[in-house]
Write an enzyme that holds these catalytic residues in place. Structure first.
Site, short mmCIF file in Angstrom:
data_model
loop_
_atom_site.label_atom_id
_atom_site.label_comp_id
_atom_site.label_asym_id
_atom_site.label_seq_id
_atom_site.Cartn_x
_atom_site.Cartn_y
_atom_site.Cartn_z
N LEU A 158 48.91 31.76 -5.16
CA LEU A 158 48.20 32.95 -5.63
C LEU A 158 46.83 32.51 -6.13
O LEU A 158 46.72 31.55 -6.90
CB LEU A 158 48.96 33.63 -6.77
CG LEU A 158 50.20 34.46 -6.41
CD1 LEU A 158 50.88 34.95 -7.67
CD2 LEU A 158 49.82 35.64 -5.51
N ASP A 159 45.78 33.20 -5.71
CA ASP A 159 44.43 32.89 -6.17
C ASP A 159 44.31 33.15 -7.68
O ASP A 159 45.10 33.92 -8.24
CB ASP A 159 43.40 33.74 -5.43
CG ASP A 159 43.29 33.36 -3.96
OD1 ASP A 159 43.63 32.22 -3.61
OD2 ASP A 159 42.88 34.23 -3.15
N PRO A 160 43.33 32.54 -8.34
CA PRO A 160 43.14 32.80 -9.78
C PRO A 160 43.00 34.29 -10.11
O PRO A 160 43.46 34.72 -11.17
CB PRO A 160 41.85 32.04 -10.10
CG PRO A 160 41.85 30.90 -9.13
CD PRO A 160 42.43 31.48 -7.86
N LEU A 161 42.41 35.07 -9.21
CA LEU A 161 42.25 36.51 -9.45
C LEU A 161 43.60 37.22 -9.53
O LEU A 161 43.73 38.24 -10.21
CB LEU A 161 41.42 37.11 -8.31
CG LEU A 161 41.31 38.63 -8.22
CD1 LEU A 161 40.49 39.17 -9.38
CD2 LEU A 161 40.68 39.05 -6.88
N ALA A 162 44.60 36.70 -8.83
CA ALA A 162 45.87 37.39 -8.66
C ALA A 162 46.85 37.09 -9.80
O ALA A 162 46.77 36.05 -10.47
CB ALA A 162 46.50 37.00 -7.33
#
Length: 319
Positions: free
Chosen positions: A64-68
């Site tokens: 999961l990306d940091p944004l997610a």
């Protein structure tokens, strides 16, 4: 060879009620469903557990990306052998897109360009094009992605100023549903298979509607049967409490047929042989081999002649 062993929870109980240094680390084997907070990488979340799981191998199944935020499945000990199986499980996401905007990363982490002349699509127009993005589709991953291009990750090329366009690849999108639309915000639920980039779905959907889009929020609601409701924020765990959330490896294989083999067949399987299966299974189908305590011992693939090809061996030396 003894086919029986105590369920994993007994080993966990011994760790939690005795001096953990007296319990062999190899007994700790299981799966954690974390609720990854926003602003950290998936590896950061794993490292929060690694502080308590010293000496144990850990790995996550699906970045999961940091944004997610949302479900991040972490495998512990021998259960790391199941990572590829878990990565194949279907995912459910809730995503918010901002229409009339674009960025190099296809999300709000990149430099955003607002397209002033963009015409807001109607809800009916959006829902009309959704079928074009369901089923088996060709999707181009984002320029900033972990997809390898000529031996390097896409984001590595992009960060050095030479972005490369990844080749489109087939992905499975099972369902797209509009949850809320208040221009420029479009909130959707996405059910998809492994390898699908939600950022790319928003980008391509918007382009089909004659506009652009960036993803502003993303929550993974489920990975197979691992759900957000049953996940735990890693920031709330400590040296003992993390073990309370460790689930047995069998939960990763609940979608597979379960097989119980006789002692000779099991011994042969765990030594790399291909025993025959008494069940009627389709060649190419995967199955889970379990003991009488429902502990997962192996993942197999059915071959012609009902032979069982071992794919993953989770058995302890006690077997």
């Amino acid at each position: 060879m003894a086919l029986a062993r105590q369920p994993i929870r007994d080993a966990i109980h011994r760790v939690m009620t005795t001096d953990s240094t007296a319990v062999p680390k190899q007994e700790i084997c299981g799966i954690l469903a974390l609720n990854k907070p926003k602003g950290i990488t998936s590896r950061d979340a794993v490292n929060m557990i690694q502080r308590w799981a010293t000496g144990l191998r850990l790995g996550h199944a699906g970045t999961l990306d940091p944004l997610a935020t949302g479900v991040l499945v972490v495998c512990v000990g021998r259960a790391t052998r199941l990572i590829s199986l878990i990565q194949e499980l279907p995912k459910v996401y809730r995503a918010t897109f901002l229409l009339g905007r674009s960025s190099p990363t296809d999300d709000v982490d990149g430099e955003i360009t607002i397209h002033e002349g963009a015409v807001p699509p109607t809800l009916q127009q959006i829902e009309t094009v959704l079928p074009e993005f369901t089923g088996r589709i060709l999707q181009r991953p984002p320029v900033y992605s972990a997809v390898k291009i000529r031996g390097r990750r896409g984001y590595e090329w992009a960060r050095q100023g030479t972005p490369q366009l990844p080749q489109p690849r087939p992905v499975d999108v099972y369902e797209l549903k509009v949850l809320r639309y208040e221009y420029p915000e479009l909130e959707m639920e996405i059910r998809c298979g492994s390898g699908t980039y939600v950022r790319s779905l928003g980008r391509d959907l918007a382009e089909n509607l004659g506009t652009r889009a960036v993803m502003s929020e993303l929550t993974r609601l489920a990975v197979g049967r691992f759900t957000l409701e049953e996940s735990v924020d890693p920031r709330t765990l400590d040296e003992r409490r993390w073990l309370e959330y460790l689930r047995p490896p069998i939960v990763a294989a609940q979608h597979l047929p379960q097989l119980r083999l006789d002692e000779a067949s099991l011994r042969g399987l765990l030594h790399g042989q291909w025993p025959r299966c008494q069940e009627e299974l389709v060649p190419g189908q995967k199955a889970a081999v379990v003991d009488q305590f429902n502990n997962l011992l192996a993942i197999v693939e059915v071959q012609k002649g009902s032979r069982l090809k071992p794919l993953v061996n989770l058995a302890t030396p006690a077997h």
